[in-house]
Scaffold this active site. Structure first.
Site, PDB file in Angstrom:
ATOM      1  CB  SER A   1      42.765 -26.146  -6.797  1.00 39.56           C
ATOM      2  OG  SER A   1      41.791 -26.491  -7.421  1.00 39.56           O
ATOM      3  CE  LYS A   2      46.113 -20.007 -10.598  1.00 37.80           C
ATOM      4  NZ  LYS A   2      47.084 -20.639 -11.309  1.00 37.80           N
ATOM      5  NE  ARG A   3      39.230 -28.724  -9.699  1.00 37.01           N
ATOM      6  CZ  ARG A   3      38.345 -28.869  -8.816  1.00 37.01           C
ATOM      7  NH1 ARG A   3      37.037 -28.953  -8.823  1.00 37.01           N
ATOM      8  NH2 ARG A   3      38.808 -29.639  -7.519  1.00 37.01           N
ATOM      9  CG  HIS A   4      37.651 -25.040  -5.003  1.00 39.77           C
ATOM     10  ND1 HIS A   4      38.718 -25.854  -5.007  1.00 39.77           N
ATOM     11  CD2 HIS A   4      36.377 -25.697  -5.035  1.00 39.77           C
ATOM     12  CE1 HIS A   4      38.304 -26.970  -4.988  1.00 39.77           C
ATOM     13  NE2 HIS A   4      37.110 -27.167  -4.905  1.00 39.77           N
ATOM     14  N   GLY A   5      37.876 -21.065  -7.390  1.00 40.15           N
ATOM     15  CA  GLY A   5      37.828 -19.275  -7.294  1.00 40.15           C
ATOM     16  C   GLY A   5      39.045 -18.856  -6.968  1.00 40.15           C
TER      17      GLY A   5
END
Ligand code: GLU
Length: 478
Positions: free
Chosen positions: A254-258
Site C-alpha cells: 500500500s501507499k505506506r510502502h512508498g
C-alpha cells in the site's frame, strides 16, 4: 458460436482481458495483472482486451481512466481491442437482465433494506450465515407475496440451492464452493442499474474471454459469476487468481510502502523494460531466470509456474533489475531520457560537458535515470565557489592543499585538455610534492565540484573543460 477452450494449446482462440475500475492510478498489482493477461494472449497469438469498469459513477473519474491508459502505454501493454467502457453498455446489461427474468433465472425482490437487515439478524441469531431468506424467490408451487405498491424492486439472481461450483484455477488449482454458501445476488438495483458482478459476467461472455487472469481478491466473486454464466448458457472461461503483492514487511502493498502507482516509477527514473521484467517475475518464474526480455517473457509465459503464494515487493531487487536495463542503453539512448530530468533540476546543458560523454561516465554506477540526472548536475548545475560547504573548505582546502592546487594549475596551464594529460599532470604533482593521491584529488574535487566524491577526477576535469576548471581554481586563490 463459441469454441471450447479446454486446452491451453487452443492457440488462436485465446482472449484475455484487463478490466480495471478507474478509481485511482494504475497500481503495481493491476499492472502485473495486465502484464500477465497481455503476455498470455501474446504467447498464444491471441487477443488482449482492455475494459474499463466505470459503472461506479461516484468513484470513477476520467483522470483515472487516463492514468490507466498512460500506465499501460508506458509499460508497452497495448490492447488489441478496447478500451471498452461499461457505462456505454447499459442497454446490453438491461437486455440480459430482462432475459434472465424471462427464463426464470432472476426475479424481482421487494424486500426493503430494513427487512434484509432483519433477515440477516435472524439468521445470525440462529447461528446461520447472514443471508437473504428467499421471500421473493419463486419456487414451483410457492405463492409469492403481493408486490407492494409504489416500491421499485431490485433484481436478484436465482442461485442454485444445492450442488457446488468448481473450477480448476490456473494459479490455485481446483477450487469448489457449495451453493449453500452463496446468496441470491442482486444483479440490478432499484433504479435498474446493473451491479458489478453482473456486468463482469455479461462482458466476459460478450467479449468471448477465454482466460480471466485477475487478483485473488476476486476469488469470492468467481463462483457467483460462474453460476450466472451457466444460467446464460455461456461457455466458462478459465480463471487464474494471482496472489496479492506484499510490501517488504509482509503486509499487503500500500501507499505506506512508498510508490504504488506505476507512473510514479516512471517519474522516479525506472525503465519500462525493467518494470515489465520485475513485475513478471513477481509471482511467476521460468527456472532461475531473473533477467529476460519482453520477447522471452512472451515465449515462456504459458500460464504455468504462476506462484500460489503472495509475492513480496523488493525495492533493492527492482533497482538491480533497473540498473541492468540502464546498462543496456547506449549513452546516445540514455541522453534524451535524462535531459529533461536535468533541466527540471535547473541544470544548464548549453556550453557544458557533452551529455553523451557524461552519460558514458556516469551510467555504469547509476541504478535509475533520476540518479543519473542527479549525478549529472555535477556538470550542469550552477557552481559558486563561495557556496562550497564551509566545513569542507576548512578541512580540505588548507594552506598546504592550496599550494598543491597552485602547482597543479601551473602543470595544466598549457596542456591539451584530455583525461590522459590531466592524469599525467596529477601524477607529476604527486611526485614533485611527495603526495598520495587523496592529498591532491580531494582538494581538487572540493575546489572544482564542491564535493569530496566524484567519478574519476581526470574524467570529471576533462568533461568540465579547461576554462571552467581553471576559473574555479583561480577563484580559490583570491
Ligand atoms: N474491475 C475489477 C478491479 O479493478 C477487476 C474485475 C475483474 O478482473 O474481473 O478490481
Amino acid at each position: 458460436m463459441r469454441i471450447m477452450n479446454t486446452s491451453t494449446s487452443s492457440a488462436a482462440v485465446v482472449r484475455t482481458r484487463f478490466a480495471p475500475s478507474p478509481t485511482g492510478f494504475l497500481h503495481l498489482g493491476g499492472a502485473r495483472t495486465a502484464l500477465y493477461s497481455w503476455a498470455y494472449a501474446r504467447h498464444f497469438g491471441g487477443t488482449f482486451v482492455l475494459r474499463i469498469e466505470d459503472t461506479d459513477l461516484e468513484r470513477s473519474t476520467p483522470e483515472a481512466v487516463q492514468a490507466i491508459l498512460d500506465g499501460m502505454a508506458w509499460l508497452g501493454l497495448k490492447p488489441d481491442e478496447g478500451p471498452f467502457y461499461q457505462t456505454q453498455r447499459m442497454d446490453r446489461y438491461a437486455e440480459i437482465i430482462q432475459q434472465l427474468l424471462e427464463s426464470g433465472h432472476a426475479y424481482h425482490c421487494y424486500s426493503t433494506p430494513e427487512e434484509i437487515d432483519a433477515m440477516r439478524e435472524r439468521a445470525r441469531a440462529a447461528g446461520l450465515k447472514p443471508r437473504y431468506d428467499g421471500t421473493w424467490r419463486p419456487e414451483p408451487g410457492k405463492t409469492l407475496p403481493q408486490p407492494p405498491a409504489n416500491r421499485q424492486p431490485v433484481v436478484r439472481f436465482r442461485n442454485p440451492l444445492d450442488g457446488e461450483v468448481g473450477w480448476n484455477d490456473m494459479v490455485k488449482g481446483p477450487i469448489r464452493i457449495a451453493n449453500t454458501e452463496l446468496d441470491d445476488l442482486v444483479i440490478a438495483r432499484q433504479d435498474g442499474t446493473p451491479t458489478y458482478n453482473f456486468c463482469v459476467v455479461v462482458d466476459d461472455w460478450d467479449m468471448r474471454i477465454t482466460h480471466v487472469i485477475r487478483g485473488d481478491d476476486h476469488i469470492n466473486n468467481t463462483p457467483r459469476q460462474i453460476n450466472i454464466l451457466r444460467a446464460l448458457g455461456a461457455e466458462l472461461p478459465q480463471y487464474g487468481h494471482v496472489p496479492m503483492i506484499l510490501g517488504p514487511d509482509g503486509e499487503v502493498l500500500s501507499k505506506r510502502h512508498g510508490a504504488v502507482s506505476v507512473m510514479q516509477y516512471h517519474d522516479d527514473g525506472y525503465l519500462p523494460d525493467a518494470m515489465v521484467n520485475y513485475l513478471a517475475r513477481l509471482g511467476w518464474s521460468h527456472g532461475d531466470d531473473e533477467l529476460f526480455s519482453r520477447q522471452q517473457l512472451v515465449e515462456w509465459f504459458d500460464g504455468t509456474h504462476l506462484s500460489r503464494s503472495a509475492a513480496q515487493w523488493d525495492p533493492k531487487k527492482l533497482n538491480w533489475v533497473n540498473a541492468h536495463y540502464l546498462r543496456q542503453l547506449s549513452p546516445e539512448q540514455l541522453a534524451p531520457r535524462v535531459v529533461e530530468r536535468i533541466t527540471r533540476r535547473g541544470g544548464e546543458l548549453e556550453n557544458a560537458a557533452p551529455i553523451t560523454e557524461v552519460m558514458a561516465l556516469l551510467a555504469p554506477r547509476a541504478e535509475t535515470l533520476e540518479e543519473l540526472a542527479e549525478n549529472a548536475m555535477l556538470f550542469y548545475g550552477k557552481f559558486d565557489p563561495v557556496a562550497i560547504d564551509a566545513e569542507l573548505v576548512e578541512k580540505h582546502l588548507t594552506d598546504s592543499a592550496r599550494g598543491y592546487l597552485a602547482a597543479f594549475v601551473r602543470e595544466v596551464q598549457d596542456i591539451e585538455w584530455s583525461p590522459e594529460n590531466l592524469s599525467a599532470a596529477i601524477k607529476s604533482v604527486l611526485k614533485a610534492k611527495q603526495l598520495k593521491m587523496p592529498q591532491l584529488a580531494i582538494p581538487l574535487r572540493v575546489a572544482v565540484t564542491g564535493r569530496t566524491q566524484t567519478p574519476s577526477i581526470d574524467m570529471v576535469l576533462a568533461l568540465l573543460g579547461k576554462d571552467v576548471v581553471l576559473a574555479r581554481l583561480h577563484a580559490l586563490q583570491k
